[in-house]
Scaffold this motif. Sequence first.
Motif, short mmCIF file in Angstrom:
data_model
loop_
_atom_site.label_atom_id
_atom_site.label_comp_id
_atom_site.label_asym_id
_atom_site.label_seq_id
_atom_site.Cartn_x
_atom_site.Cartn_y
_atom_site.Cartn_z
N SER A 12 0.82 -1.35 0.08
CA SER A 12 -0.07 -0.14 0.16
C SER A 12 0.92 1.28 -0.12
CB SER A 12 -1.03 0.05 1.20
OG SER A 12 -0.01 -0.06 2.42
N VAL A 13 2.09 1.11 0.39
CA VAL A 13 2.99 2.38 0.46
C VAL A 13 3.62 2.39 -1.13
CG1 VAL A 13 5.18 3.29 1.29
CG2 VAL A 13 3.73 2.37 2.78
N VAL A 14 3.98 1.19 -1.65
CA VAL A 14 4.89 1.21 -2.85
C VAL A 14 3.82 1.68 -4.18
CG1 VAL A 14 5.89 -0.30 -4.58
CG2 VAL A 14 6.48 -0.57 -2.00
N ALA A 15 2.67 1.19 -3.96
CA ALA A 15 1.90 1.42 -5.19
C ALA A 15 1.61 3.02 -5.37
CB ALA A 15 0.39 0.71 -4.61
N PRO A 16 1.28 3.64 -4.32
CA PRO A 16 0.90 5.27 -4.15
C PRO A 16 2.31 6.03 -4.75
CG PRO A 16 0.07 4.51 -2.14
CD PRO A 16 0.87 3.31 -2.65
N PHE A 17 3.42 5.65 -4.37
CA PHE A 17 4.81 5.94 -4.70
C PHE A 17 4.89 5.82 -6.14
CE2 PHE A 17 6.16 6.74 -0.29
CZ PHE A 17 6.48 7.87 -0.34
N TRP A 18 4.69 4.75 -6.58
CA TRP A 18 5.00 4.48 -8.13
C TRP A 18 3.97 5.10 -9.02
CZ3 TRP A 18 1.28 2.78 -11.68
CH2 TRP A 18 2.07 2.40 -12.78
N TYR A 19 2.77 5.32 -8.62
CA TYR A 19 1.86 6.24 -9.19
C TYR A 19 2.11 7.63 -9.36
CZ TYR A 19 -2.75 8.06 -10.62
OH TYR A 19 -3.67 9.05 -11.24
N PHE A 20 2.62 8.21 -8.32
CA PHE A 20 2.92 9.53 -8.21
C PHE A 20 4.40 9.83 -8.86
CE2 PHE A 20 0.93 9.76 -3.70
CZ PHE A 20 -0.21 10.13 -4.09
N ARG A 21 5.25 8.88 -8.94
CA ARG A 21 6.35 8.74 -9.69
C ARG A 21 6.03 8.95 -11.18
NH1 ARG A 21 11.62 9.11 -8.65
NH2 ARG A 21 13.01 8.16 -10.36
N HIS A 22 5.05 8.08 -11.59
CA HIS A 22 4.77 7.73 -12.87
C HIS A 22 4.03 9.20 -13.26
CE1 HIS A 22 3.12 6.03 -16.68
NE2 HIS A 22 2.13 6.31 -16.23
N LYS A 23 3.43 9.63 -12.70
CA LYS A 23 2.77 10.93 -12.84
C LYS A 23 3.74 12.18 -12.95
CE LYS A 23 -1.61 9.95 -13.33
NZ LYS A 23 -2.20 10.28 -14.91
N GLY A 24 4.85 11.96 -12.32
CA GLY A 24 5.91 13.29 -12.41
C GLY A 24 5.55 14.19 -11.18
N TRP A 25 5.19 13.53 -10.43
CA TRP A 25 4.95 14.78 -9.35
C TRP A 25 5.74 14.67 -8.29
CZ3 TRP A 25 -1.15 12.66 -8.13
CH2 TRP A 25 -1.73 13.12 -9.15
N LEU A 26 6.77 13.62 -8.04
CA LEU A 26 8.06 13.49 -7.14
C LEU A 26 9.14 14.34 -7.88
CD1 LEU A 26 7.68 10.04 -6.10
CD2 LEU A 26 6.73 12.20 -4.85
N LYS A 27 9.04 15.18 -8.80
CA LYS A 27 10.18 15.69 -9.59
C LYS A 27 10.48 17.05 -8.97
CE LYS A 27 10.10 13.22 -13.86
NZ LYS A 27 9.95 13.39 -15.24
#
Length: 320
Positions: free
Chosen positions: A305-320
Amino acid sequence: MLNVFTLANGRLYQEEIDRPDALARLQPVWVDLEAPTPEEKGWIAGCFGVTIPDNITGDDLEESARFYEEDNGELHLRTDFLIQDDESSRNVRAAFILHNNVLFSIHDEDLPVFRLLRLRGRRMPGLIEGAKDVLLKLYDMDAEYSADSLEGIYDELEKVSAQVLKAEVTDNEAGEALAAIARSEDLNGRIRRNVMDTRRAVSFLMRSRLLNAEQFEEARQIMRDIDSLDSHTAFLFDKINFLMDATVGFININQNKIIRIFSVASVALLPPTLIASIYGMNFRFMPETEWQFGYPFSLSLMVASVVAPFWYFRHKGWLK
């Protein structure tokens, strides 16, 4: 210090006076008093009949008190001059008394414009022909000094522009840019004040009808130069405001990046918190509590449940 300037062969010659008898034998066009003592003021009163008030370089801003003509024909002016050095900039008040074709200037410290006139008066024959020419040249060189200072501001803002308008701006770079912009804004404001004061003084001289045709035309040229400086200070104020807004905007962007990371971390940690809360409830009938693999299952579920949101946010570019 009391400096006396005389004309010889069209050149301006300077002599530093330390006793009244040396002053009496000269026929000056300009007497410059830098931080004069009461004794030196007494010499001037005795030799030329000019009384210098103690508060002659005061901060009275009323035009009637700064530009006026006495009944005996004395012309009194008080004008601000700009001093710019590497550490700071400031406006310094200087007072002028025009009496019997002799200009008396009183100020508390040496001024760059005065040094420039002394230098040019010695090297350029015919530049000065009388006391009124000294006064006009001082105002002319004051406008020139302001123009040079404005060029320095423009060069400084160009460096700030190159620093701010690049791909990435760190908080330290933004802080340095803000400091440079603040210095430029302060200097630009002082130049604008100095130019405004010079305009008032030259305008008073033109209205006094004491200038000949050539001097009047020179005064008009000074006014035209001042008008061009006015428009340039307005342009620099606009540029300063733009760079200030851009720098503050980049600081806000950097802060938003930090806030965004914290927000993403908070959202990503909500599902495992929910799972831990569910399995932390002490109900009697919970199937997973007696299951052999219940504990590793709950841990795996929380990690997923932690990995899935981080992967999604990174895929959307929100962690840059």
